[in-house]
Design a protein around this motif. Structure first.
Motif, PDB file in Angstrom:
ATOM      1  N   ILE A 284      -6.826   4.942 -23.223  1.00 57.61           N
ATOM      2  CA  ILE A 284      -6.990   4.998 -21.772  1.00 57.61           C
ATOM      3  C   ILE A 284      -5.661   4.855 -21.048  1.00 57.61           C
ATOM      4  O   ILE A 284      -4.860   3.985 -21.350  1.00 57.61           O
ATOM      5  CB  ILE A 284      -7.991   3.907 -21.313  1.00 57.61           C
ATOM      6  N   HIS A 285      -5.422   5.751 -20.122  1.00 60.74           N
ATOM      7  CA  HIS A 285      -4.188   5.710 -19.316  1.00 60.74           C
ATOM      8  C   HIS A 285      -4.515   6.237 -17.919  1.00 60.74           C
ATOM      9  O   HIS A 285      -5.650   6.599 -17.640  1.00 60.74           O
ATOM     10  CB  HIS A 285      -3.097   6.532 -19.987  1.00 60.74           C
ATOM     11  N   TYR A 286      -3.511   6.344 -17.061  1.00 61.52           N
ATOM     12  CA  TYR A 286      -3.734   6.814 -15.691  1.00 61.52           C
ATOM     13  C   TYR A 286      -3.902   8.331 -15.640  1.00 61.52           C
ATOM     14  O   TYR A 286      -3.179   9.056 -16.310  1.00 61.52           O
ATOM     15  CB  TYR A 286      -2.542   6.451 -14.794  1.00 61.52           C
ATOM     16  N   CYS A 287      -4.824   8.796 -14.815  1.00 59.98           N
ATOM     17  CA  CYS A 287      -4.954  10.227 -14.521  1.00 59.98           C
ATOM     18  C   CYS A 287      -3.684  10.678 -13.812  1.00 59.98           C
ATOM     19  O   CYS A 287      -3.198   9.996 -12.908  1.00 59.98           O
ATOM     20  CB  CYS A 287      -6.172  10.456 -13.630  1.00 59.98           C
ATOM     21  N   SER A 288      -3.130  11.816 -14.218  1.00 52.05           N
ATOM     22  CA  SER A 288      -1.840  12.246 -13.650  1.00 52.05           C
ATOM     23  C   SER A 288      -1.976  12.677 -12.194  1.00 52.05           C
ATOM     24  O   SER A 288      -0.992  12.797 -11.487  1.00 52.05           O
ATOM     25  CB  SER A 288      -1.249  13.372 -14.496  1.00 52.05           C
ATOM     26  N   VAL A 289      -3.209  12.900 -11.743  1.00 54.67           N
ATOM     27  CA  VAL A 289      -3.404  13.277 -10.340  1.00 54.67           C
ATOM     28  C   VAL A 289      -3.713  12.051  -9.478  1.00 54.67           C
ATOM     29  O   VAL A 289      -2.958  11.708  -8.570  1.00 54.67           O
ATOM     30  CB  VAL A 289      -4.539  14.321 -10.189  1.00 54.67           C
TER      31      VAL A 289
ATOM     32  N   GLU B 207      -8.198  -0.337  -6.831  1.00 56.56           N
ATOM     33  CA  GLU B 207      -8.316  -0.410  -8.292  1.00 56.56           C
ATOM     34  C   GLU B 207      -9.303   0.616  -8.834  1.00 56.56           C
ATOM     35  O   GLU B 207     -10.192   1.071  -8.123  1.00 56.56           O
ATOM     36  CB  GLU B 207      -8.860  -1.790  -8.691  1.00 56.56           C
ATOM     37  N   PRO B 208      -9.198   0.929 -10.133  1.00 57.52           N
ATOM     38  CA  PRO B 208     -10.156   1.834 -10.762  1.00 57.52           C
ATOM     39  C   PRO B 208     -11.608   1.371 -10.585  1.00 57.52           C
ATOM     40  O   PRO B 208     -12.506   2.183 -10.455  1.00 57.52           O
ATOM     41  CB  PRO B 208      -9.756   1.802 -12.237  1.00 57.52           C
ATOM     42  N   LYS B 209     -11.829   0.053 -10.587  1.00 62.12           N
ATOM     43  CA  LYS B 209     -13.169  -0.486 -10.398  1.00 62.12           C
ATOM     44  C   LYS B 209     -13.805   0.012  -9.110  1.00 62.12           C
ATOM     45  O   LYS B 209     -15.011   0.219  -9.027  1.00 62.12           O
ATOM     46  CB  LYS B 209     -13.101  -2.007 -10.324  1.00 62.12           C
ATOM     47  N   ASP B 210     -12.970   0.176  -8.065  1.00 63.06           N
ATOM     48  CA  ASP B 210     -13.489   0.619  -6.778  1.00 63.06           C
ATOM     49  C   ASP B 210     -14.034   2.044  -6.864  1.00 63.06           C
ATOM     50  O   ASP B 210     -14.964   2.403  -6.143  1.00 63.06           O
ATOM     51  CB  ASP B 210     -12.380   0.549  -5.722  1.00 63.06           C
ATOM     52  N   VAL B 211     -13.451   2.844  -7.753  1.00 62.59           N
ATOM     53  CA  VAL B 211     -13.931   4.211  -7.929  1.00 62.59           C
ATOM     54  C   VAL B 211     -15.373   4.183  -8.456  1.00 62.59           C
ATOM     55  O   VAL B 211     -16.233   4.902  -7.970  1.00 62.59           O
ATOM     56  CB  VAL B 211     -13.026   5.006  -8.907  1.00 62.59           C
TER      57      VAL B 211
ATOM     58  N   HIS C  19      -3.521   1.020  -7.510  1.00 66.57           N
ATOM     59  CA  HIS C  19      -3.206  -0.015  -8.501  1.00 66.57           C
ATOM     60  C   HIS C  19      -2.513  -1.199  -7.858  1.00 66.57           C
ATOM     61  O   HIS C  19      -1.453  -1.636  -8.294  1.00 66.57           O
ATOM     62  CB  HIS C  19      -2.384   0.558  -9.655  1.00 66.57           C
ATOM     63  N   GLY C  20      -3.148  -1.721  -6.820  1.00 66.99           N
ATOM     64  CA  GLY C  20      -2.621  -2.904  -6.141  1.00 66.99           C
ATOM     65  C   GLY C  20      -2.587  -2.712  -4.642  1.00 66.99           C
ATOM     66  O   GLY C  20      -2.949  -1.650  -4.127  1.00 66.99           O
ATOM     67  N   THR C  21      -2.212  -3.768  -3.944  1.00 65.74           N
ATOM     68  CA  THR C  21      -2.031  -3.679  -2.502  1.00 65.74           C
ATOM     69  C   THR C  21      -0.704  -4.326  -2.157  1.00 65.74           C
ATOM     70  O   THR C  21      -0.141  -5.058  -2.968  1.00 65.74           O
ATOM     71  CB  THR C  21      -3.157  -4.427  -1.751  1.00 65.74           C
ATOM     72  N   ILE C  22      -0.220  -4.047  -0.948  1.00 68.68           N
ATOM     73  CA  ILE C  22       1.014  -4.688  -0.496  1.00 68.68           C
ATOM     74  C   ILE C  22       0.730  -6.177  -0.342  1.00 68.68           C
ATOM     75  O   ILE C  22      -0.203  -6.558   0.358  1.00 68.68           O
ATOM     76  CB  ILE C  22       1.473  -4.096   0.857  1.00 68.68           C
ATOM     77  N   SER C  23       1.498  -7.004  -1.031  1.00 65.32           N
ATOM     78  CA  SER C  23       1.243  -8.443  -0.998  1.00 65.32           C
ATOM     79  C   SER C  23       2.557  -9.208  -1.147  1.00 65.32           C
ATOM     80  O   SER C  23       3.008  -9.460  -2.257  1.00 65.32           O
ATOM     81  CB  SER C  23       0.271  -8.809  -2.125  1.00 65.32           C
ATOM     82  N   PRO C  24       3.171  -9.542  -0.005  1.00 69.18           N
ATOM     83  CA  PRO C  24       4.466 -10.232  -0.058  1.00 69.18           C
ATOM     84  C   PRO C  24       4.386 -11.517  -0.892  1.00 69.18           C
ATOM     85  O   PRO C  24       5.335 -11.867  -1.578  1.00 69.18           O
ATOM     86  CB  PRO C  24       4.737 -10.565   1.410  1.00 69.18           C
ATOM     87  N   LEU C  25       3.230 -12.178  -0.831  1.00 73.63           N
ATOM     88  CA  LEU C  25       3.080 -13.435  -1.576  1.00 73.63           C
ATOM     89  C   LEU C  25       3.232 -13.217  -3.082  1.00 73.63           C
ATOM     90  O   LEU C  25       3.731 -14.067  -3.795  1.00 73.63           O
ATOM     91  CB  LEU C  25       1.706 -14.066  -1.301  1.00 73.63           C
ATOM     92  N   GLU C  26       2.753 -12.060  -3.565  1.00 72.82           N
ATOM     93  CA  GLU C  26       2.886 -11.759  -4.986  1.00 72.82           C
ATOM     94  C   GLU C  26       4.141 -10.934  -5.250  1.00 72.82           C
ATOM     95  O   GLU C  26       4.324 -10.394  -6.335  1.00 72.82           O
ATOM     96  CB  GLU C  26       1.666 -10.975  -5.475  1.00 72.82           C
ATOM     97  N   GLY C  27       4.963 -10.785  -4.202  1.00 71.41           N
ATOM     98  CA  GLY C  27       6.193 -10.014  -4.351  1.00 71.41           C
ATOM     99  C   GLY C  27       5.952  -8.528  -4.538  1.00 71.41           C
ATOM    100  O   GLY C  27       6.737  -7.834  -5.167  1.00 71.41           O
ATOM    101  N   LYS C  28       4.825  -8.031  -3.987  1.00 70.50           N
ATOM    102  CA  LYS C  28       4.502  -6.611  -4.140  1.00 70.50           C
ATOM    103  C   LYS C  28       4.764  -5.869  -2.844  1.00 70.50           C
ATOM    104  O   LYS C  28       4.124  -6.133  -1.822  1.00 70.50           O
ATOM    105  CB  LYS C  28       3.034  -6.447  -4.530  1.00 70.50           C
ATOM    106  N   GLY C  29       5.709  -4.939  -2.860  1.00 67.75           N
ATOM    107  CA  GLY C  29       6.005  -4.130  -1.686  1.00 67.75           C
ATOM    108  C   GLY C  29       5.395  -2.754  -1.818  1.00 67.75           C
ATOM    109  O   GLY C  29       4.754  -2.444  -2.823  1.00 67.75           O
TER     110      GLY C  29
END
Lengths: 196, 196
Positions: free
Chosen positions: A54-59, A85-89, A106-116
């Protein structure tokens, strides 16, 4: 713990799963011992196979075993649902008569988790909008702080494209009881009230 | 389900665990995809190793990787605790200053499940009592219908040996609240009240 080395190893393995503590892991480990050899072999194989195949769909970035996932290769649509996330699909696929394709961040913007913005698949979304003939983007990130921030950020980026941007409606849950609805949800539901 | 074959296989594997439904299995499966290759390999290996290495102790019937388990090979005692499952041994091992050995029945007498005295390890218990110098047998099966029936059955068998037979005390749980105790427990607790 059990003082049996391979048992403790198995218990530790199960605690790697989200929400599984020592007690639950112990229970699962005992379940495994009670399984037949074939069942344990099937279990172990399915872990290895899932990870390998299992991997990411290229589209769209959803999980798939092929290069392009089932939805992207079979469905034509001018509407794109952006999810965290894939679960939401899976959740959205349960909606009948849907006619949209997906884009998994594959995520959301979350400064607290250091995700830009560069840490989630926003660039890929923009490239798709640039290439394709999309008429609408439904931002389906969760109605929490990170989800709202991410949706607003993406909405601003899409504006120049002249594509319609929508967000899932929030409000009282269907089948729920008013008295259990939280303040924020109720406030939003009153604001967004509809004429019938 | 996810429409991805190896994902569905993994989800099915997780539903083999007791108390794990489709939703939870889906969540676990997604956790696995997010793990590193090493973690998944560790998980799969620990399943196979546990199944391959763990079997019953030839003396007490508890799980062990050796021929005779840790407790049986290191502890001398004239008191034997009879329990339903290996899990119960873990619980009793938490008691400080315990000085007993165990006998695991691997089940209880349960006509509803078609389990008679010959289907659990009672014969093995009798053989141990015959051979050894045991002074007391504590029947630690659960205080439910099957546990009580099993305890009474075993107690009758042991009588002729002239060995003291005891049963764990039942009553109000330590640290609990009287108002939440059930009727049966309360009745028993009043019957068995102690002078202080």
């Amino acid at each position: 713990m059990s003082n049996i080395e391979s048992m403790d190893k198995l218990i530790n393995s199960f605690t790697m799963l989200q929400g599984v503590g020592k007690k639950t892991a112990e229970r699962y480990a005992y379940n495994v011992i009670d399984m037949t050899d074939e069942q344990v072999e099937f279990f172990a194989k399915s872990l290895q196979e899932a990870k390998a195949n299992i991997h990411y769909c290229s589209v769209c970035g959803n999980f798939t075993e092929k290069d392009v996932c089932e939805v992207c290769s079979s469905r034509k649509s001018d509407t794109i649902c952006v999810v965290k996330e894939p679960k939401d699909v899976i959740a959205l696929e349960k909606v009948r008569k849907q006619n949209f394709v997906y884009h998994v961040l594959h995520g959301t913007i979350s400064p607290l988790e250091g995700k830009g913005p560069d840490d989630i698949r926003i660039k890929e979304l923009m490239a798709r909008l640039n290439d394709g003939n999309f008429k609408e983007v439904i931002l389906c990130t969760n109605p929490d702080v990170e989800g709202e921030v991410t949706a607003n950020y993406i909405a601003k980026l899409i504006k120049p494209f002249g594509i319609k941007v929508t967000r899932l409606a929030t409000g009282i849950q269907m089948g729920s009881d008013l008295q259990y609805a939280d303040e924020v949800t109720l406030t939003k539901a009153i604001e967004d009230r509809k004429t019938i």
